[in-house]
Design a protein around this motif. Structure first.
Motif, PDB file in Angstrom:
ATOM      1  N   LEU A 133       0.841  -1.187   0.000  1.00  0.00           N
ATOM      2  CA  LEU A 133       0.000   0.000   0.000  1.00  0.00           C
ATOM      3  C   LEU A 133       0.880   1.242   0.000  1.00  0.00           C
ATOM      4  N   GLN A 146      -4.112   4.619  -8.642  1.00  0.00           N
ATOM      5  CA  GLN A 146      -5.276   5.499  -8.622  1.00  0.00           C
ATOM      6  C   GLN A 146      -5.173   6.631  -9.654  1.00  0.00           C
ATOM      7  N   TRP A 163      -3.324  -1.963  -8.641  1.00  0.00           N
ATOM      8  CA  TRP A 163      -4.103  -0.775  -8.951  1.00  0.00           C
ATOM      9  C   TRP A 163      -3.272   0.479  -8.719  1.00  0.00           C
ATOM     10  N   TYR A 200      -1.563  -1.514  -4.222  1.00  0.00           N
ATOM     11  CA  TYR A 200      -2.348  -0.298  -4.383  1.00  0.00           C
ATOM     12  C   TYR A 200      -1.437   0.905  -4.251  1.00  0.00           C
TER      13      TYR A 200
END
Length: 289
Positions: A5, A39, A37, A21
């Motif tokens: 993260l 953003q 992913w 992420y």
């Protein structure tokens, strides 16, 4: 690592079992079993067995066993086991289902969907508003060609076909029949691809290559022969959606059964052969709407 993260821009590599992420821009490499992913945008390579995506733009490559998604402009390559999606694509999509918005490049899959395609769609079903080239069983181009034809030929008194594609290149699906009750009555289905040449406001020429599989009514479960055809059709356009056409054909028959049809398929007897393959000239004439 179970998960990675990053709550701001990230540069480097993320490797995880669960997921990756990045809350900002990802520059580098992401791979996981679950998902990867970014953003804001992704610059580099995103990979996952499940899903990869970005809510912004992509510069690079997405590889997924499941789904690849770009909410913005994808510049690069998307390859997935199930589906690819991009609001706009400059590059290549390969998956079962591809959705590309405006595409500059190519879509290769079972189902391809786009707005304007400056490039090619290759699949079973292709849907687009406009495209340079579509090759598939069903290619529907909103600003292109969708013509129904009914015609007769030296092969069969009744044939129906559907021509679909852009203004220049088309694919076609055809069905023909020599009516039951005639000697060695048969029916066939065929697929082909062709090129359209506008010659005059009321004249055009279609040149296509088609292959048909021939089956008898007596034994519809067996393919008796394959019939390749080269066809040229000169059309006289009487109205926007009505034309009469006719032209010559060159036919071949490749027999597949030892005890197959005994009579010539066409009205014209074969004039030559290449081993077991019969060759003969023919004709086609009909109407187009």
């Amino acid at each position: 690592v179970l998960a990675n993260l990053a709550m701001r821009d990230f540069g480097g590599a993320q490797l995880a079992v669960g997921g990756n992420y990045v809350a900002g821009t990802m520059r580098g490499f992401q791979t996981s079993v679950g998902f990867s992913w970014a953003q804001e945008r992704a610059v580099g390579v995103q990979g996952a067995a499940g899903m990869v995506g970005t809510a912004g733009d992509l510069w690079g490559v997405q590889l997924a066993g499941g789904i690849s998604s770009v909410a913005g402009h994808a510049r690069g390559v998307q390859i997935s086991g199930i589906a690819n999606s991009a609001h706009r694509l400059t590059g290549l999509q390969v998956a079962i289902v591809n959705v590309g918005g405006d595409v500059t490049g190519s879509q290769i899959g079972v189902v391809n969907i786009a707005n304007k395609v400056s490039g090619a769609q290759v699949g079973v079903v292709n849907l687009a508003d406009d495209t340079d080239f579509s090759l598939g069983v069903l290619s529907v181009v909103r600003n292109g060609r969708f013509d129904f034809e009914a015609y007769g030929s030296d092969l069969a008194p009744l044939s129906l076909s559907l021509k679909m594609g852009n203004r220049r290149v088309y694919t076609l699906i055809a069905a023909s029949s020599r009516l039951p009750g005639q000697p060695d009555a048969w029916w066939s289905v065929g697929l082909g691809v062709g090129v359209h040449f506008p010659l005059h406001p009321r004249l055009s020429l279609d040149v296509d290559v088609m292959g048909q599989s021939v089956r008898t009514y007596a034994d519809p479960g067996e393919v008796d022969s394959i019939v390749p055809q080269l066809r040229a059709q000169l059309a006289w356009h009487l109205a926007d959606r009505f034309a009469l056409f006719a032209g010559p054909t060159l036919n071949a028959r490749v027999p597949l059964l030892a005890a197959g049809l005994e009579h010539p398929l066409g009205l014209v007897s074969p004039v030559g052969s290449l081993g077991p393959v019969e060759l003969w000239p023919g004709f086609v004439a009909g109407l187009r709407i």
